[in-house]
Design a protein around this motif. Structure first.
Motif, PDB file in Angstrom:
ATOM      1  N   ALA A  35      39.146 -20.875   9.006  1.00  0.00           N
ATOM      2  CA  ALA A  35      40.055 -21.114  10.129  1.00  0.00           C
ATOM      3  C   ALA A  35      41.506 -21.224   9.649  1.00  0.00           C
ATOM      4  O   ALA A  35      42.423 -20.690  10.282  1.00  0.00           O
ATOM      5  CB  ALA A  35      39.649 -22.368  10.887  1.00  0.00           C
ATOM      6  N   VAL A  36      41.721 -21.897   8.521  1.00  0.00           N
ATOM      7  CA  VAL A  36      43.068 -22.047   7.963  1.00  0.00           C
ATOM      8  C   VAL A  36      43.613 -20.683   7.539  1.00  0.00           C
ATOM      9  O   VAL A  36      44.741 -20.318   7.867  1.00  0.00           O
ATOM     10  CB  VAL A  36      43.060 -23.031   6.768  1.00  0.00           C
ATOM     11  N   LEU A  37      42.799 -19.924   6.816  1.00  0.00           N
ATOM     12  CA  LEU A  37      43.251 -18.601   6.347  1.00  0.00           C
ATOM     13  C   LEU A  37      43.422 -17.636   7.514  1.00  0.00           C
ATOM     14  O   LEU A  37      44.367 -16.845   7.534  1.00  0.00           O
ATOM     15  CB  LEU A  37      42.276 -18.043   5.308  1.00  0.00           C
ATOM     16  N   ARG A  38      42.537 -17.703   8.475  1.00  0.00           N
ATOM     17  CA  ARG A  38      42.641 -16.832   9.661  1.00  0.00           C
ATOM     18  C   ARG A  38      43.972 -17.100  10.373  1.00  0.00           C
ATOM     19  O   ARG A  38      44.679 -16.168  10.758  1.00  0.00           O
ATOM     20  CB  ARG A  38      41.456 -17.099  10.587  1.00  0.00           C
ATOM     21  N   ARG A  39      44.342 -18.372  10.503  1.00  0.00           N
ATOM     22  CA  ARG A  39      45.613 -18.739  11.148  1.00  0.00           C
ATOM     23  C   ARG A  39      46.788 -18.183  10.335  1.00  0.00           C
ATOM     24  O   ARG A  39      47.732 -17.617  10.887  1.00  0.00           O
ATOM     25  CB  ARG A  39      45.706 -20.257  11.297  1.00  0.00           C
ATOM     26  N   TRP A  40      46.727 -18.331   8.992  1.00  0.00           N
ATOM     27  CA  TRP A  40      47.800 -17.820   8.137  1.00  0.00           C
ATOM     28  C   TRP A  40      47.926 -16.306   8.299  1.00  0.00           C
ATOM     29  O   TRP A  40      49.030 -15.779   8.443  1.00  0.00           O
ATOM     30  CB  TRP A  40      47.529 -18.195   6.682  1.00  0.00           C
ATOM     31  N   ARG A  42      47.036 -14.382  10.807  1.00  0.00           N
ATOM     32  CA  ARG A  42      47.582 -14.034  12.131  1.00  0.00           C
ATOM     33  C   ARG A  42      49.070 -14.329  12.218  1.00  0.00           C
ATOM     34  O   ARG A  42      49.831 -13.565  12.810  1.00  0.00           O
ATOM     35  CB  ARG A  42      46.824 -14.782  13.221  1.00  0.00           C
ATOM     36  N   GLU A  43      49.503 -15.464  11.636  1.00  0.00           N
ATOM     37  CA  GLU A  43      50.928 -15.812  11.648  1.00  0.00           C
ATOM     38  C   GLU A  43      51.772 -14.762  10.944  1.00  0.00           C
ATOM     39  O   GLU A  43      52.962 -14.626  11.225  1.00  0.00           O
ATOM     40  CB  GLU A  43      51.151 -17.164  10.972  1.00  0.00           C
ATOM     41  N   HIS A  44      51.154 -14.039  10.015  1.00  0.00           N
ATOM     42  CA  HIS A  44      51.891 -13.038   9.252  1.00  0.00           C
ATOM     43  C   HIS A  44      51.506 -11.617   9.642  1.00  0.00           C
ATOM     44  O   HIS A  44      51.700 -10.675   8.878  1.00  0.00           O
ATOM     45  CB  HIS A  44      51.700 -13.302   7.755  1.00  0.00           C
ATOM     46  N   GLY A  45      50.952 -11.477  10.839  1.00  0.00           N
ATOM     47  CA  GLY A  45      50.717 -10.161  11.413  1.00  0.00           C
ATOM     48  C   GLY A  45      49.506  -9.421  10.897  1.00  0.00           C
ATOM     49  O   GLY A  45      49.391  -8.220  11.118  1.00  0.00           O
ATOM     50  N   GLY A  46      48.619 -10.109  10.237  1.00  0.00           N
ATOM     51  CA  GLY A  46      47.468  -9.425   9.666  1.00  0.00           C
ATOM     52  C   GLY A  46      46.203  -9.631  10.461  1.00  0.00           C
ATOM     53  O   GLY A  46      46.123 -10.523  11.312  1.00  0.00           O
ATOM     54  N   PRO A  47      45.200  -8.820  10.175  1.00  0.00           N
ATOM     55  CA  PRO A  47      43.898  -9.016  10.816  1.00  0.00           C
ATOM     56  C   PRO A  47      43.225 -10.262  10.243  1.00  0.00           C
ATOM     57  O   PRO A  47      43.557 -10.699   9.147  1.00  0.00           O
ATOM     58  CB  PRO A  47      43.121  -7.744  10.442  1.00  0.00           C
ATOM     59  N   ALA A  48      42.304 -10.816  10.986  1.00  0.00           N
ATOM     60  CA  ALA A  48      41.670 -12.060  10.549  1.00  0.00           C
ATOM     61  C   ALA A  48      40.152 -11.928  10.483  1.00  0.00           C
ATOM     62  O   ALA A  48      39.441 -12.913  10.603  1.00  0.00           O
ATOM     63  CB  ALA A  48      42.078 -13.186  11.489  1.00  0.00           C
ATOM     64  N   PRO A 101      43.992   0.701   4.199  1.00  0.00           N
ATOM     65  CA  PRO A 101      42.825   0.353   5.003  1.00  0.00           C
ATOM     66  C   PRO A 101      43.104  -0.958   5.741  1.00  0.00           C
ATOM     67  O   PRO A 101      43.680  -1.885   5.165  1.00  0.00           O
ATOM     68  CB  PRO A 101      41.708   0.185   3.967  1.00  0.00           C
ATOM     69  N   PRO A 102      42.722  -1.059   7.015  1.00  0.00           N
ATOM     70  CA  PRO A 102      43.064  -2.243   7.826  1.00  0.00           C
ATOM     71  C   PRO A 102      42.659  -3.567   7.187  1.00  0.00           C
ATOM     72  O   PRO A 102      43.413  -4.537   7.269  1.00  0.00           O
ATOM     73  CB  PRO A 102      42.304  -2.022   9.136  1.00  0.00           C
ATOM     74  N   GLU A 103      41.520  -3.606   6.533  1.00  0.00           N
ATOM     75  CA  GLU A 103      41.058  -4.872   5.945  1.00  0.00           C
ATOM     76  C   GLU A 103      41.881  -5.279   4.727  1.00  0.00           C
ATOM     77  O   GLU A 103      41.821  -6.422   4.298  1.00  0.00           O
ATOM     78  CB  GLU A 103      39.564  -4.799   5.585  1.00  0.00           C
ATOM     79  N   ARG A 104      42.654  -4.346   4.164  1.00  0.00           N
ATOM     80  CA  ARG A 104      43.477  -4.670   2.995  1.00  0.00           C
ATOM     81  C   ARG A 104      44.967  -4.695   3.297  1.00  0.00           C
ATOM     82  O   ARG A 104      45.768  -5.011   2.426  1.00  0.00           O
ATOM     83  CB  ARG A 104      43.217  -3.648   1.876  1.00  0.00           C
ATOM     84  N   LEU A 105      45.356  -4.386   4.499  1.00  0.00           N
ATOM     85  CA  LEU A 105      46.772  -4.229   4.822  1.00  0.00           C
ATOM     86  C   LEU A 105      47.599  -5.466   4.475  1.00  0.00           C
ATOM     87  O   LEU A 105      48.597  -5.378   3.763  1.00  0.00           O
ATOM     88  CB  LEU A 105      46.942  -3.876   6.300  1.00  0.00           C
ATOM     89  N   ILE A 106      47.210  -6.628   4.931  1.00  0.00           N
ATOM     90  CA  ILE A 106      48.012  -7.832   4.659  1.00  0.00           C
ATOM     91  C   ILE A 106      47.934  -8.215   3.181  1.00  0.00           C
ATOM     92  O   ILE A 106      48.900  -8.707   2.604  1.00  0.00           O
ATOM     93  CB  ILE A 106      47.645  -8.998   5.601  1.00  0.00           C
ATOM     94  N   ALA A 107      46.808  -7.971   2.539  1.00  0.00           N
ATOM     95  CA  ALA A 107      46.681  -8.235   1.103  1.00  0.00           C
ATOM     96  C   ALA A 107      47.629  -7.326   0.321  1.00  0.00           C
ATOM     97  O   ALA A 107      48.287  -7.774  -0.624  1.00  0.00           O
ATOM     98  CB  ALA A 107      45.236  -8.038   0.652  1.00  0.00           C
ATOM     99  N   VAL A 108      47.719  -6.075   0.726  1.00  0.00           N
ATOM    100  CA  VAL A 108      48.640  -5.137   0.076  1.00  0.00           C
ATOM    101  C   VAL A 108      50.082  -5.596   0.278  1.00  0.00           C
ATOM    102  O   VAL A 108      50.892  -5.557  -0.649  1.00  0.00           O
ATOM    103  CB  VAL A 108      48.426  -3.699   0.623  1.00  0.00           C
TER     104      VAL A 108
END
Length: 173
Positions: A35-40, A42-48, A101-108
């Motif tokens: 839940a904490v990471l999902r919120r982070w 989303r706050e930074h525009g990434g998928p959760a 790839p969508p699952e790696r976008l915010i990590a990238v």
């Protein structure tokens, strides 16, 4: 999937790196809670979704390792596999669209922010000088002399400890 780069700023990068603090002498992982990471994310525009969260945790761990010592190139290459930036022109503005790839976008984007800080502020992103601390700092001081994540906590604690050691070692008069 693609979008404009630079979604993760220095503040978000530090939040990610500092998500494994020591609390009462014990290591914690703030991102262990989905839940904490999902919120982070989303706050930074990434998928959760679960896959994106797993990639974020992996990327955070790799960047912490890279900030403390040698860059783990193989792990970074795995995160960045198949990623590209494409130029797009809009009037007189040139922008770079990140494709991953969508699952790696915010990590990238986290990796790109880390490299950007290293390039723009060489030597200023580093671990806290307190060996018992697991946090990182981005030294924004003019002289580049900051040593601790927080003078209030780590700095004062270490200075007090050194003072006590000197007092114990001083010969009694």
């Amino acid at each position: 999937m693609g979008r404009w780069a630079d979604v993760i700023d220095e503040g978000a990068l530090l939040e990610a790196l500092n998500s494994t603090p020591m609390v009462d002498g014990r290591p914690q992982d703030l991102w262990a809670d989905d839940a904490v990471l999902r919120r982070w994310a989303r706050e930074h525009g990434g998928p959760a979704d679960t896959s994106a969260l797993d990639w974020l945790r992996t990327t955070r761990d790799v960047l912490q390792t890279a900030t403390r010592g040698p860059v783990p190139e193989a792990e970074l290459q795995r995160i960045l596999a198949g990623v590209s930036r494409l130029p797009e022109v809009g009037g007189s503005v040139l922008r770079w669209r990140l494709q991953a790839p969508p699952e790696r976008l915010i990590a990238v984007e986290l990796v790109l922010a880390w490299y950007d800080v290293r390039e723009r502020r060489p030597g200023r992103l580093r671990p806290c000088g307190n060996d018992e601390c697991r946090l990182f700092l981005l030294d924004r001081s003019r002289a580049n002399t900051a040593r601790w994540c927080s003078m209030k906590t780590c700095g004062n604690r270490l200075k007090a400890r050194r003072h006590q050691e000197r007092a114990r070692q001083a010969p009694a008069s």
